[in-house]
Design an enzyme around this catalytic site. Structure first.
Site, short mmCIF file in Angstrom:
data_model
loop_
_atom_site.label_atom_id
_atom_site.label_comp_id
_atom_site.label_asym_id
_atom_site.label_seq_id
_atom_site.Cartn_x
_atom_site.Cartn_y
_atom_site.Cartn_z
N ARG A 203 0.83 -1.22 0.00
CA ARG A 203 0.00 0.00 0.00
C ARG A 203 0.87 1.27 0.00
O ARG A 203 0.52 2.28 0.63
CB ARG A 203 -0.95 0.05 1.20
CG ARG A 203 -1.73 -1.24 1.44
CD ARG A 203 -2.58 -1.63 0.27
NE ARG A 203 -3.25 -2.91 0.50
CZ ARG A 203 -3.88 -3.58 -0.45
NH1 ARG A 203 -3.94 -3.12 -1.68
NH2 ARG A 203 -4.48 -4.72 -0.19
N ASN B 270 2.68 -7.47 7.81
CA ASN B 270 2.67 -8.78 7.15
C ASN B 270 4.14 -9.16 7.06
O ASN B 270 4.81 -8.95 6.06
CB ASN B 270 2.05 -8.70 5.75
CG ASN B 270 0.55 -8.47 5.83
OD1 ASN B 270 -0.09 -8.86 6.80
ND2 ASN B 270 -0.01 -7.84 4.82
N GLU C 68 -5.63 -12.04 8.43
CA GLU C 68 -5.27 -12.02 7.01
C GLU C 68 -4.08 -12.94 6.70
O GLU C 68 -3.13 -12.54 6.03
CB GLU C 68 -4.98 -10.58 6.56
CG GLU C 68 -6.20 -9.67 6.73
CD GLU C 68 -6.03 -8.28 6.16
OE1 GLU C 68 -4.88 -7.80 6.05
OE2 GLU C 68 -7.06 -7.66 5.82
N ARG D 175 -1.68 -5.89 17.58
CA ARG D 175 -2.79 -5.29 16.81
C ARG D 175 -4.12 -6.00 17.07
O ARG D 175 -4.17 -7.22 17.21
CB ARG D 175 -2.47 -5.31 15.32
CG ARG D 175 -1.31 -4.41 14.97
CD ARG D 175 -0.96 -4.57 13.52
NE ARG D 175 -1.58 -3.60 12.66
CZ ARG D 175 -2.15 -3.88 11.48
NH1 ARG D 175 -2.23 -5.13 11.06
NH2 ARG D 175 -2.65 -2.94 10.73
N ASP E 269 -11.59 -0.70 8.16
CA ASP E 269 -10.22 -0.67 7.67
C ASP E 269 -9.90 0.64 6.95
O ASP E 269 -9.81 0.67 5.72
CB ASP E 269 -10.00 -1.86 6.71
CG ASP E 269 -8.56 -2.00 6.28
OD1 ASP E 269 -7.70 -1.38 6.92
OD2 ASP E 269 -8.30 -2.72 5.31
N GLU F 282 -4.43 4.57 1.25
CA GLU F 282 -4.88 3.34 0.60
C GLU F 282 -6.29 3.47 0.02
O GLU F 282 -6.54 3.07 -1.11
CB GLU F 282 -4.83 2.18 1.60
CG GLU F 282 -5.36 0.87 1.04
CD GLU F 282 -5.26 -0.30 2.02
OE1 GLU F 282 -4.75 -0.12 3.13
OE2 GLU F 282 -5.71 -1.39 1.65
N HIS G 257 -16.42 0.64 1.97
CA HIS G 257 -15.86 -0.55 1.30
C HIS G 257 -16.53 -0.78 -0.06
O HIS G 257 -17.00 -1.88 -0.35
CB HIS G 257 -16.05 -1.77 2.21
CG HIS G 257 -14.98 -2.82 2.03
ND1 HIS G 257 -14.87 -3.58 0.88
CD2 HIS G 257 -13.99 -3.25 2.85
CE1 HIS G 257 -13.86 -4.43 1.02
NE2 HIS G 257 -13.29 -4.24 2.20
N TRP H 90 -15.06 -9.44 1.89
CA TRP H 90 -14.18 -8.72 0.97
C TRP H 90 -14.97 -8.28 -0.25
O TRP H 90 -14.41 -7.88 -1.26
CB TRP H 90 -12.97 -9.61 0.57
CG TRP H 90 -11.98 -9.78 1.68
CD1 TRP H 90 -11.95 -9.10 2.86
CD2 TRP H 90 -10.87 -10.70 1.73
NE1 TRP H 90 -10.89 -9.53 3.65
CE2 TRP H 90 -10.21 -10.52 2.98
CE3 TRP H 90 -10.35 -11.65 0.84
CZ2 TRP H 90 -9.08 -11.24 3.36
CZ3 TRP H 90 -9.23 -12.37 1.23
CH2 TRP H 90 -8.60 -12.18 2.47
C1 GCV Z 1 -0.64 -4.77 5.93
C2 GCV Z 1 -5.70 -3.85 4.95
C3 GCV Z 1 -4.72 -3.64 3.84
C4 GCV Z 1 -3.57 -4.63 3.95
C5 GCV Z 1 -2.93 -4.45 5.33
C6 GCV Z 1 -4.00 -4.70 6.39
C7 GCV Z 1 -3.48 -4.50 7.80
O1 GCV Z 1 -6.36 -5.06 4.81
O2 GCV Z 1 -5.35 -3.74 2.61
O3 GCV Z 1 -2.67 -4.35 2.94
O4 GCV Z 1 -1.86 -5.33 5.50
O5 GCV Z 1 -5.05 -3.80 6.20
O6 GCV Z 1 -3.68 -3.43 8.33
O7 GCV Z 1 -2.89 -5.41 8.35
#
Ligand code: GCV
Length: 695
Positions: free
Chosen positions: A190, A232, A313, A346, A387, A415, A543, A565
């Site tokens: 992002r 991630n 995720e 988180r 989000d 984003e 969204h 999603w």
């Molecule tokens: C880092 C959203 C974003 C993901 C991000 C996630 C998060 O889903 O699209 O890219 O991942 O948030 O905050 O962990």
């Protein structure tokens, strides 16, 4: 002949420095730390009267950084070299330092000052000392002096008087971090401003000069921590190879008061440690993390701690072993505690087996864990429950976990708000959330008061901003995305500042002090976020973007793997109406908020229209306060959003010739793109939703 060539030489030199100055002026690299020469002679004379000398008695790295910045800033803006001395006070001096390192400062600050400045605060005060007018910039610790120096420079950058200063400042929030979603291969999740600024392949041998400018920019707005890598995460960040590389970055950031943190992968003991489990209650796993912490602190003694995305995720977590988030966080917290490190765990989890309404999941998982986290754990929580959508009500976790310090996570990288192509000043969005009253402990329990720890008297507090920084010359992709970085830092320091005041500072420092320019840009920025909400997701819609890139509209998008999603999951439009019923007749999401919000938001008649379709599914004919039907209002708002971008474009055009051409053109091009995109959002959404409306 000799005289002639000397003259020519001087002219060439002047020309070269003029060209160099202008080249630097145009590309946005200098951010808000431009320090261009002030042209108003009277003002220069006034400022010079207070800045002829810099008295410094100590050599701590942060004090040297403060000295360098003051010299660069004052020399740049006032055009005369300030003299630096340890003693020998003459008129118009600035004295900087700490009571511990400077005998003069020791004599000049009071006990009350020392108490009020705390760990990172400072005073800036105009005094008369030994019959000389003096400006004192003092702090308990060197980093506070650096923050004070930046504040002092900001006063001049924004053309404020500096002759009668009486400023005491201290940050309201303790940990003020950037979260980089930067991968070890140099890409940025992002990210819309090029590649990662961390050149992992060159480190530790080569240390990019840019890291220092990154540190300066962040210190200038009070940011004191940076999580270098993506949540991630890749386990490799914890290998010796990467710790050594990170240590080099930490060395550059240290004088600027910035601590380095890692995003860690919960399965690291298996992936890189050769263990067969990552179970947080397993003694071997615990030992592995303890030793890992020891290794890190050996190379980075002021390491900040770990940021963790677990069981979300696709990221691994303690749940795999039947353990809770608290079990996982506490195991890491224990490993870091001997060194003063913290864990930022988180709460961005949405396991639909817990509840079919995604917005409710984190609350249901985390609230029962309140009181179960160790003292050095913060639960890092996004501003809203989905989000980083263009607009969301505040996350119901704020106020619902009184025994746990909640660290707020905001998204600087855009984003869902047009990425680096749309001009969207996000401070008003953040302020809406920070100023929201949760009523958790009666009236006036705002989100800001929960985040800064004052509601419950937490000693640990924090705020995180997902960085939008990249390798682009202008750091942020869009010149105006720099404003979001700036505003984030200022709000992290003091969440009670207004978005308008922050914008005013940033405009003056970044563009111009010309009142016409300031007013025009301030107007553009003030309305930009609401315009974006209008042309993307008005009235609480959310969204609606197309899959993957999260950029353009996709109201018809259906994801075959996960319902949540899909855009259709959120808007639920059909012949009967539109919106997500989270009221007591629906998923009961309103029940996660305290009274009176719970009752107020539960009824469409009393729910604020900005959140209407977030909480309610309503017929297209539902009467709105404007006298329009719901469908007419949706149509009206989408069109209003587009019209607002047209006005932004016109306002920007009026600045031609008043700011440098290069940045003017860059922004103008992006505004043209933004208008095209806004029209697309409007047209696609109106066509799609209109298909359900009976004509
Ligand atoms: C880092 C959203 C974003 C993901 C991000 C996630 C998060 O889903 O699209 O890219 O991942 O948030 O905050 O962990």
């Amino acid at each position: 002949m000799k005289v002639y060539s000397k003259k020519v030489g001087l002219i060439v030199l002047a020309l070269v420095s003029f060209i160099a100055a202008n080249a630097a002026a145009k590309d946005g690299y200098r951010l808000w730390l431009r320090y261009d020469r002030i042209t108003e002679h009277e003002l220069v004379a006034q400022y010079k009267g207070h800045t002829t000398q810099l008295i410094i008695e100590e050599k701590a790295p942060a004090i040297t950084a403060a000295k360098d910045e003051l010299m660069e800033g004052l020399n740049g803006m006032l055009g005369e070299k300030i003299s630096v001395k340890e003693r020998g006070l003459k008129g118009g001096a600035i004295i900087i330092g700490t009571p511990e390192g400077s005998s003069i400062i020791r004599r000049l600050v009071s006990r009350t000052d020392i108490r009020l400045m705390g760990d990172e605060g400072y005073i800036i005060r105009s005094i008369v000392h030994d019959n000389h007018p003096v400006t004192l910039i003092a702090a308990n610790r060197p980093v506070g002096v650096l923050y004070g120096a930046f504040h002092f420079l900001r006063l001049i950058q924004t053309r404020k008087p500096i002759d009668r200063l009486s400023i005491t400042e201290a940050p309201r929030v303790q940990r003020r971090l950037l979260n980089h979603w930067d991968n070890l291969n140099g890409s940025v999740e992002r990210g819309y401003a090029g590649n990662s600024i961390w050149k992992w392949d060159e480190l530790p041998e080569k240390v990019d000069k840019r890291y220092k400018d990154y540190a300066r920019a962040n210190a200038s707005i009070g940011i004191n921590g940076t999580a270098l890598n993506n949540v991630n995460s890749q386990a490799e960040i914890l290998t010796d190879k990467y710790i050594k590389k990170a240590a080099k970055i930490a060395d550059v950031l240290r004088p600027y008061g910035i601590h380095v943190y890692f995003s860690v992968k919960f399965s690291a003991p298996v992936e890189i440690g050769g263990l067969t489990t990552s179970d947080p209650l397993d003694p071997g796993v615990q030992k592995w993390w303890q030793e890992k912490a020891g290794e890190i602190y050996k190379k980075i003694p002021d390491f900040g701690g770990f940021l963790v995305k677990a069981y979300s995720e696709g990221q691994p977590g303690p749940q795999k072993y039947g353990r809770t988030h608290a079990d996982g966080a506490n195991m890491l917290a224990k490993a870091l505690a001997p060194y003063g490190g913290i864990v930022m765990w988180r709460s961005f989890v949405y396991d639909l087996s817990i509840d079919s309404d995604r917005t409710k999941c984190a609350y249901l998982e985390f609230v029962p864990l309140d009181g179960k986290f160790n003292d050095n754990v913060l639960v890092q929580t996004k501003n809203g429950p989905v989000d980083f959508q263009p607009r969301e009500p505040f996350n119901p976790l704020f106020g619902a976990m009184p025994k746990t310090p909640l660290m707020m996570e905001l998204q600087i990288t855009q984003e869902y708000t047009g990425q680096a192509r749309h001009l969207v000043y996000l401070a008003p969005q953040w302020k809406e959330v920070l100023d929201s009253d949760t009523y958790a402990k009666g009236k006036d329990t705002t989100v800001a008061k929960i985040v800064d720890g004052s509601t419950e008297g937490h000693t640990l507090s924090g705020i995180a901003g997902v960085s939008g920084i990249g390798s682009d010359r202008n750091w942020s992709g869009h010149h105006f995305s720099q404003a979001n970085w700036y505003a984030y830092g200022r709000l992290a320091w003091n969440p009670y500042l207004t978005s308008a005041d922050i914008a005013d500072e940033w405009i003056r420092m970044t563009w111009s002090n010309d009142p016409g320019v300031v007013n025009t840009i301030a107007k553009i920025m003030a309305g930009a976020w609401e315009a974006c909400v209008d042309y993307m997701t008005p009235l609480g819609l959310h969204h609606l973007m197309a899959e993957g890139h999260h950029y353009g509209p996709g109201p018809d998008h259906v994801n075959p793997i996960r319902d949540d999603w899909s855009s259709t999951y959120y808007h639920k439009a059909d012949q009967n109406g539109i919106g997500f019923n989270r009221s007591s007749t629906g998923t009961k999401g309103t029940g996660q908020y305290a009274e009176p919000l719970k009752t107020m938001w539960d009824l469409p008649q009393t729910c604020p229209e900005k959140y209407l379709l977030w909480f309610h599914h309503l017929p297209w004919t539902f009467p709105m306060s404007s006298g329009r039907t719901l469908w007419e209002e949706i149509d009206f708002r989408y069109n209003r959003g587009v019209d607002e971008v047209i006005v932004m474009q016109q306002d920007w055009a009026s600045l031609k010739g008043k700011i440098d051409q290069e940045r003017f053109d860059h922004v103008a091009e992006r505004l043209a793109m933004q208008l095209e995109n806004a029209r697309e959002w409007r047209d696609v959404c109106i066509k799609y939703f209109g298909g359900f409306v009976e004509k």
